[in-house]
Design a protein around this motif. Structure first.
Motif, PDB file in Angstrom:
ATOM      1  N   LEU A   1       0.811  -1.214   0.000  1.00  0.00           N
ATOM      2  CA  LEU A   1       0.000   0.000   0.000  1.00  0.00           C
ATOM      3  C   LEU A   1       0.842   1.260   0.000  1.00  0.00           C
ATOM      4  N   LYS A   2       0.333   2.284  -0.665  1.00  0.00           N
ATOM      5  CA  LYS A   2       0.843   3.632  -0.465  1.00  0.00           C
ATOM      6  C   LYS A   2      -0.248   4.360   0.316  1.00  0.00           C
ATOM      7  N   VAL A   3       0.111   4.821   1.511  1.00  0.00           N
ATOM      8  CA  VAL A   3      -0.873   5.357   2.440  1.00  0.00           C
ATOM      9  C   VAL A   3      -0.493   6.780   2.833  1.00  0.00           C
TER      10      VAL A   3
ATOM     11  N   LYS B   1      11.924   6.934   5.508  1.00  0.00           N
ATOM     12  CA  LYS B   1      10.991   6.456   4.484  1.00  0.00           C
ATOM     13  C   LYS B   1       9.899   7.472   4.147  1.00  0.00           C
ATOM     14  N   VAL B   2       9.744   8.519   4.954  1.00  0.00           N
ATOM     15  CA  VAL B   2       8.669   9.495   4.710  1.00  0.00           C
ATOM     16  C   VAL B   2       9.181  10.924   4.564  1.00  0.00           C
ATOM     17  N   LYS B   3      10.498  11.121   4.657  1.00  0.00           N
ATOM     18  CA  LYS B   3      11.030  12.480   4.774  1.00  0.00           C
ATOM     19  C   LYS B   3      10.658  13.402   3.614  1.00  0.00           C
ATOM     20  N   SER B   4      10.410  12.861   2.427  1.00  0.00           N
ATOM     21  CA  SER B   4      10.068  13.738   1.300  1.00  0.00           C
ATOM     22  C   SER B   4       8.605  14.181   1.327  1.00  0.00           C
ATOM     23  N   THR B   5       7.776  13.532   2.143  1.00  0.00           N
ATOM     24  CA  THR B   5       6.344  13.855   2.152  1.00  0.00           C
ATOM     25  C   THR B   5       5.838  14.343   3.510  1.00  0.00           C
ATOM     26  N   ILE B   6       6.661  14.271   4.527  1.00  0.00           N
ATOM     27  CA  ILE B   6       6.179  14.534   5.893  1.00  0.00           C
ATOM     28  C   ILE B   6       6.012  16.032   6.155  1.00  0.00           C
ATOM     29  N   LYS B   7       4.962  16.367   6.889  1.00  0.00           N
ATOM     30  CA  LYS B   7       4.670  17.764   7.266  1.00  0.00           C
ATOM     31  C   LYS B   7       4.724  17.893   8.784  1.00  0.00           C
TER      32      LYS B   7
ATOM     33  N   VAL C   1       9.456   8.551  13.661  1.00  0.00           N
ATOM     34  CA  VAL C   1       8.431   9.592  13.725  1.00  0.00           C
ATOM     35  C   VAL C   1       7.613   9.426  14.994  1.00  0.00           C
ATOM     36  N   VAL C   2       7.569  10.505  15.780  1.00  0.00           N
ATOM     37  CA  VAL C   2       6.729  10.553  16.980  1.00  0.00           C
ATOM     38  C   VAL C   2       5.344  11.061  16.591  1.00  0.00           C
ATOM     39  N   SER C   3       5.337  12.138  15.799  1.00  0.00           N
ATOM     40  CA  SER C   3       4.066  12.703  15.341  1.00  0.00           C
ATOM     41  C   SER C   3       4.318  13.519  14.080  1.00  0.00           C
ATOM     42  N   CYS C   4       3.223  13.797  13.351  1.00  0.00           N
ATOM     43  CA  CYS C   4       3.302  14.663  12.183  1.00  0.00           C
ATOM     44  C   CYS C   4       1.891  15.057  11.773  1.00  0.00           C
ATOM     45  N   ASP C   5       1.821  16.140  10.992  1.00  0.00           N
ATOM     46  CA  ASP C   5       0.518  16.558  10.457  1.00  0.00           C
ATOM     47  C   ASP C   5       0.068  15.617   9.347  1.00  0.00           C
ATOM     48  N   SER C   6       1.025  15.177   8.517  1.00  0.00           N
ATOM     49  CA  SER C   6       0.718  14.203   7.469  1.00  0.00           C
ATOM     50  C   SER C   6       2.010  13.623   6.922  1.00  0.00           C
ATOM     51  N   CYS C   7       1.891  12.453   6.320  1.00  0.00           N
ATOM     52  CA  CYS C   7       3.014  11.824   5.613  1.00  0.00           C
ATOM     53  C   CYS C   7       2.453  10.744   4.700  1.00  0.00           C
ATOM     54  N   GLU C   8       3.255  10.392   3.700  1.00  0.00           N
ATOM     55  CA  GLU C   8       2.899   9.302   2.792  1.00  0.00           C
ATOM     56  C   GLU C   8       3.950   8.215   2.930  1.00  0.00           C
ATOM     57  N   TYR C   9       3.481   6.958   2.876  1.00  0.00           N
ATOM     58  CA  TYR C   9       4.354   5.855   3.232  1.00  0.00           C
ATOM     59  C   TYR C   9       3.972   4.612   2.438  1.00  0.00           C
ATOM     60  N   TRP C  10       4.959   3.955   1.841  1.00  0.00           N
ATOM     61  CA  TRP C  10       4.743   2.637   1.237  1.00  0.00           C
ATOM     62  C   TRP C  10       4.930   1.599   2.322  1.00  0.00           C
ATOM     63  N   LEU C  11       3.996   0.659   2.429  1.00  0.00           N
ATOM     64  CA  LEU C  11       4.101  -0.350   3.466  1.00  0.00           C
ATOM     65  C   LEU C  11       3.320  -1.608   3.110  1.00  0.00           C
TER      66      LEU C  11
END
Length: 196
Positions: A77-79, A97-103, A112-122
């Motif tokens: 999945l890409k989530v 794994k999320v650094k290019s999409t994380i906010k 990652v402890v927390s974030c507003d959003s991120c995209e992740y393949w898993l």
């Protein structure tokens, strides 16, 4: 796989989880510490669990949420996760794994402890772990692939069991003959290395 699919696999690959609890990082703990190692967990899983046995192909999001499909298929999945917050002090999601999409990330030594959003393949397995370990306001599945899952070929299982038996029988071998001990230790190390 083609290049595009290979990159999806690469982004989804996570490896084993090894990470210090943030409460104990950079501290010397002098109290009695106990730990337990689950012996031979990988061989057990390889012999008793089902794995993807076909190339992954496109699937609908609804298939991932269907419990009967989840029983039959492995998913890739890409989530997109919206408003993630870790529930615990051990943080699972890898920042790399999320650094290019994380906010607005809050991180703990590469996790990652927390974030507003991120995209992740898993994988579906990682998805379940993340949903157990994080509070998430919303989950959007952006891409979904499935592969029929089945037990490994019986020849592989027999090979694993043979190596496991050798490793277990030969561990901590003792003898008065140092050459025999060295010979048995070589067989033990080779069996363990092949098993790993």
């Amino acid at each position: 796989p083609n290049t595009e699919m290979y990159l999806r696999y690469w982004w989804a690959f996570a490896g084993g989880y090894t990470h210090a609890n943030v409460l104990n990082s950079n501290r010397v703990i002098t109290d009695l510490i106990t730990s337990m190692d689950e012996s031979s967990a990988y061989p057990f899983v390889m012999c008793t669990e089902r794995f993807p046995v076909q190339p992954f192909r496109k699937a609908r999001e609804s298939e991932f949420y269907d419990s009967e499909k989840r029983e039959k298929y492995a998913f890739l999945l890409k989530v997109r996760f919206i408003n993630m917050q870790s529930r615990f002090y051990n943080h699972y999601l890898q920042y790399e794994k999320v650094k290019s999409t994380i906010k607005n990330p809050v991180t703990d030594n590469g996790r990652v402890v927390s974030c507003d959003s991120c995209e992740y393949w898993l994988t579906d397995v990682d998805f379940d772990i993340i949903m157990t370990n994080y509070h998430v306001d919303r989950v959007d599945i952006l891409e979904c692939f499935k592969s029929y899952k089945d037990y490994l070929d019986i020849r592989i299982i027999k090979f694993i069991l043979d190596l496991y038996i050798k490793k277990t029988k030969l561990k901590n071998f003792t003898s008065d003959d140092p050459e025999e001990v060295e010979h048995i230790n070589q067989i033990y190390r080779a069996s363990k290395a092949l098993l790993n």
